[in-house]
Design a protein around this motif. Structure first.
Motif, PDB file in Angstrom:
ATOM      1  N   LEU A   6      91.170   4.645 129.905  1.00 45.92           N
ATOM      2  CA  LEU A   6      90.993   5.302 128.609  1.00 45.92           C
ATOM      3  C   LEU A   6      92.074   6.356 128.441  1.00 45.92           C
ATOM      4  O   LEU A   6      92.280   7.190 129.331  1.00 45.92           O
ATOM      5  CB  LEU A   6      89.609   5.963 128.515  1.00 45.92           C
ATOM      6  N   VAL A   7      92.763   6.335 127.298  1.00 44.58           N
ATOM      7  CA  VAL A   7      93.704   7.388 126.930  1.00 44.58           C
ATOM      8  C   VAL A   7      93.154   8.047 125.669  1.00 44.58           C
ATOM      9  O   VAL A   7      93.088   7.426 124.609  1.00 44.58           O
ATOM     10  CB  VAL A   7      95.117   6.836 126.666  1.00 44.58           C
ATOM     11  N   SER A   8      92.733   9.305 125.777  1.00 45.05           N
ATOM     12  CA  SER A   8      92.042   9.940 124.657  1.00 45.05           C
ATOM     13  C   SER A   8      92.074  11.450 124.802  1.00 45.05           C
ATOM     14  O   SER A   8      92.199  11.980 125.905  1.00 45.05           O
ATOM     15  CB  SER A   8      90.586   9.466 124.586  1.00 45.05           C
ATOM     16  N   ARG A   9      91.968  12.122 123.666  1.00 46.47           N
ATOM     17  CA  ARG A   9      91.835  13.582 123.672  1.00 46.47           C
ATOM     18  C   ARG A   9      90.391  14.024 123.467  1.00 46.47           C
ATOM     19  O   ARG A   9      90.113  15.213 123.393  1.00 46.47           O
ATOM     20  CB  ARG A   9      92.705  14.199 122.566  1.00 46.47           C
ATOM     21  N   SER A  10      89.489  13.088 123.330  1.00 46.44           N
ATOM     22  CA  SER A  10      88.086  13.415 123.070  1.00 46.44           C
ATOM     23  C   SER A  10      87.304  13.457 124.374  1.00 46.44           C
ATOM     24  O   SER A  10      87.053  12.420 124.998  1.00 46.44           O
ATOM     25  CB  SER A  10      87.459  12.382 122.126  1.00 46.44           C
ATOM     26  N   VAL A  11      86.919  14.651 124.798  1.00 47.23           N
ATOM     27  CA  VAL A  11      86.121  14.794 126.018  1.00 47.23           C
ATOM     28  C   VAL A  11      84.751  14.150 125.837  1.00 47.23           C
ATOM     29  O   VAL A  11      84.188  13.565 126.769  1.00 47.23           O
ATOM     30  CB  VAL A  11      85.984  16.283 126.389  1.00 47.23           C
ATOM     31  N   GLU A  12      84.224  14.237 124.627  1.00 42.98           N
ATOM     32  CA  GLU A  12      82.915  13.637 124.356  1.00 42.98           C
ATOM     33  C   GLU A  12      82.961  12.128 124.551  1.00 42.98           C
ATOM     34  O   GLU A  12      82.085  11.540 125.200  1.00 42.98           O
ATOM     35  CB  GLU A  12      82.485  13.970 122.924  1.00 42.98           C
ATOM     36  N   ARG A 267      83.339  16.638 117.609  1.00 41.99           N
ATOM     37  CA  ARG A 267      83.858  15.546 118.434  1.00 41.99           C
ATOM     38  C   ARG A 267      85.369  15.622 118.642  1.00 41.99           C
ATOM     39  O   ARG A 267      85.905  14.918 119.504  1.00 41.99           O
ATOM     40  CB  ARG A 267      83.503  14.202 117.799  1.00 41.99           C
ATOM     41  N   ASP A 268      86.080  16.432 117.880  1.00 42.01           N
ATOM     42  CA  ASP A 268      87.517  16.595 118.107  1.00 42.01           C
ATOM     43  C   ASP A 268      87.814  17.479 119.313  1.00 42.01           C
ATOM     44  O   ASP A 268      88.981  17.701 119.639  1.00 42.01           O
ATOM     45  CB  ASP A 268      88.197  17.173 116.865  1.00 42.01           C
ATOM     46  N   GLY A 269      86.767  18.009 119.957  1.00 38.06           N
ATOM     47  CA  GLY A 269      86.978  18.776 121.177  1.00 38.06           C
ATOM     48  C   GLY A 269      87.035  20.274 120.977  1.00 38.06           C
ATOM     49  O   GLY A 269      87.646  20.979 121.783  1.00 38.06           O
ATOM     50  N   PHE A 270      86.390  20.794 119.933  1.00 38.63           N
ATOM     51  CA  PHE A 270      86.291  22.240 119.763  1.00 38.63           C
ATOM     52  C   PHE A 270      84.857  22.605 119.400  1.00 38.63           C
ATOM     53  O   PHE A 270      84.035  21.746 119.070  1.00 38.63           O
ATOM     54  CB  PHE A 270      87.279  22.762 118.717  1.00 38.63           C
ATOM     55  N   PHE A 271      84.564  23.914 119.476  1.00 37.03           N
ATOM     56  CA  PHE A 271      83.227  24.412 119.202  1.00 37.03           C
ATOM     57  C   PHE A 271      83.227  25.244 117.925  1.00 37.03           C
ATOM     58  O   PHE A 271      84.263  25.788 117.523  1.00 37.03           O
ATOM     59  CB  PHE A 271      82.719  25.259 120.370  1.00 37.03           C
ATOM     60  N   VAL A 272      82.065  25.327 117.312  1.00 39.39           N
ATOM     61  CA  VAL A 272      81.907  26.069 116.059  1.00 39.39           C
ATOM     62  C   VAL A 272      80.739  27.032 116.190  1.00 39.39           C
ATOM     63  O   VAL A 272      79.684  26.677 116.730  1.00 39.39           O
ATOM     64  CB  VAL A 272      81.657  25.113 114.873  1.00 39.39           C
ATOM     65  N   ILE A 273      80.950  28.256 115.726  1.00 41.49           N
ATOM     66  CA  ILE A 273      79.847  29.193 115.514  1.00 41.49           C
ATOM     67  C   ILE A 273      79.626  29.267 114.015  1.00 41.49           C
ATOM     68  O   ILE A 273      80.494  29.737 113.267  1.00 41.49           O
ATOM     69  CB  ILE A 273      80.146  30.582 116.096  1.00 41.49           C
ATOM     70  N   ALA A 274      78.486  28.760 113.565  1.00 42.80           N
ATOM     71  CA  ALA A 274      78.210  28.641 112.142  1.00 42.80           C
ATOM     72  C   ALA A 274      77.998  30.007 111.504  1.00 42.80           C
ATOM     73  O   ALA A 274      77.608  30.974 112.157  1.00 42.80           O
ATOM     74  CB  ALA A 274      76.980  27.765 111.923  1.00 42.80           C
ATOM     75  N   SER A 275      78.248  30.068 110.202  1.00 44.96           N
ATOM     76  CA  SER A 275      78.010  31.297 109.446  1.00 44.96           C
ATOM     77  C   SER A 275      76.512  31.578 109.342  1.00 44.96           C
ATOM     78  O   SER A 275      75.674  30.760 109.748  1.00 44.96           O
ATOM     79  CB  SER A 275      78.623  31.174 108.055  1.00 44.96           C
TER      80      SER A 275
END
Length: 444
Positions: A6-12, A267-275
């Motif tokens: 697998l070649v991917s940037r998605s850790v998920e 899924r792009d490999g980052f986290f979000v803290i919602a408003s």
């Protein structure tokens, strides 16, 4: 031998395939594409089936296919990509054997691999021994995914193991589901405030795509904070359904483990803290507490991106106190540009201009009546990045995906990509000449 690569940037997605294929899978992080397709092919070993994506663009995929097929004409190539408008171009121009959606179920994914393996053995491209480790059946996968987790207990231990009833068992709080790569002590954490003097400048879109682009450089070490406390809409733009918001994150700032559970993973490999869930909750996030949250996140993540409230209110000023960079977003309208000039003057007066500054002209349009030189004259500073006006921005937002990966060929996506390269030039060694960070104190 590992028959799958697998070649991917998605850790998920990597985690999903590791679960399905186990020891038969070799993984090459997509970040190695920065070193060239030859390096990736070297690390791929001698696979029978190569899975490319998600989060690989067209040119990267083309280069990899060419390199892999030159080394082994019998290799089978599967691209993981959503059913988008340009997918027909991928199929027509690339020598592929299958296309798989990243959202395909485990059963569908395994069925595809089974069919490919049978076809390879039948056509003489591979031998049955190459796939000697049995693939779990869909029923086995479903039982593992949907069934309860039962830890293995050796028979010798089972006799002495205490049995807890439902009445005596205590609930154990769940930890974070995602792996957080440790931040090396010699790696500086960067915090970036995305700022605009008025609403409607594309500030949130810039924040989202910046997070998605930097996640290619530092997978799962990027967090995007929606600090527009009254009307933040990052989770809506990304089609996320967060269980927790910035109100919860501020309350949990002293407990690292609990704080991590307040994050929503993209899924792009980052986290979000919602408003905040609604405007009335904004009062539960004091400005000082927001500053403490940023400092805490900087100890956990390589990049912390803060989407601020338009203007220079108390919360925005506190954010600027705690960041290393500021991305100033404006359009080519005279009112917007004059507001930016006033903003610059105020920040210099109070000593809150961040160390590094990135000036982005969004919705750049030759029909606006102004040139970039006119823009620079009005704001009193050089422009660093131009992002052309594009209908693809709205289309990507309506689909809930970052533009930078939704349509990589779009001019606006390329403009945003140049901003990513400017902030992380060390990750793009072949093109560092395009941009560099401009210290805020640099003479104009």
């Amino acid at each position: 031998m590992t028959p799958f690569t697998l070649v991917s940037r998605s850790v998920e997605y990597e985690s999903r395939l590791r679960f399905l294929l186990g020891e038969r899978l070799r993984v090459v992080p997509g970040e190695y594409m920065l070193l060239g397709s030859e390096t990736v092919a070297d690390r791929a070993g001698e696979p029978r089936i190569v899975v490319l994506g998600p989060v690989l663009n067209f040119e990267e995929t083309r280069q990899l296919i060419r390199e892999l097929t030159q080394r082994n004409p019998n290799v089978v190539l599967v691209v993981v990509r959503e059913q988008r408008s340009e997918l027909e171009d991928w199929v027509d121009q690339l020598d592929l054997h299958a296309v798989l959606s990243p959202d395909a179920s485990d059963e569908v994914t395994l069925e595809l691999f089974e069919r490919l393996m049978r076809w390879m053995v039948t056509t003489g491209r591979a031998e049955a021994a190459d796939f000697e480790v049995p693939t779990p059946t869909p029923d086995e996968v479903r039982a593992i995914v949907e069934g309860p987790f039962v830890p293995r207990v050796d028979e010798a231990e089972a006799e002495d193991a205490p049995v807890e009833s439902d009445e005596t068992a205590e609930a154990v709080p769940a930890g974070p589901r995602w792996e957080f790569p440790p931040l090396p002590s010699d790696t500086p954490s960067e915090a970036l405030a995305v700022v605009a003097p008025k609403g409607g400048q594309g500030k949130t879109t810039m924040s989202i795509n910046l997070a998605s682009g930097l996640a290619e450089v530092a997978p799962n070490s990027v967090v995007l904070v929606d600090a527009d406390l009254q009307f933040g809409d990052i989770t809506a733009a990304l089609a996320l359904q967060p269980e927790h918001t910035i109100v919860d994150a501020v309350a949990a700032v002293d407990d690292e483990l609990v704080l991590k559970t307040m994050l929503t993973h993209h899924r792009d490999g980052f986290f979000v803290i919602a408003s905040a869930p609604s405007p009335e909750f904004a009062d539960q996030v004091p400005a000082a507490a927001l500053g403490v949250l940023i400092e805490r996140l900087r100890k956990l993540f390589r990049y912390v991106i803060i989407d601020t409230t338009p203007g220079l209110g108390e919360h925005s000023l506190v954010v600027l106190e705690h960041v290393t960079d500021a991305v100033f977003v404006m359009n080519m309208g005279v009112p917007s540009l004059r507001a930016v000039r006033t903003e610059f003057e105020l920040l210099r007066t109070v000593g809150l201009m961040p160390a590094n500054r990135h000036i982005v002209v969004n919705f750049a349009d030759k029909q606006s009546g102004l040139t970039v030189r006119d823009v620079e004259h009005i704001i009193g500073a050089p422009v660093d990045v131009e992002v052309p006006r594009s209908s693809a921005v709205l289309l990507a937002s309506n689909r809930g995906v970052p533009l930078i990966h939704d349509d990589v060929r779009d001019p606006a996506a390329r403009g945003i990509r140049s901003l990513v390269m400017r902030i992380a030039p060390e990750a793009f060694p072949k093109r560092t000449w395009i941009h560099r960070k401009r210290p805020a104190h640099e003479p104009q």
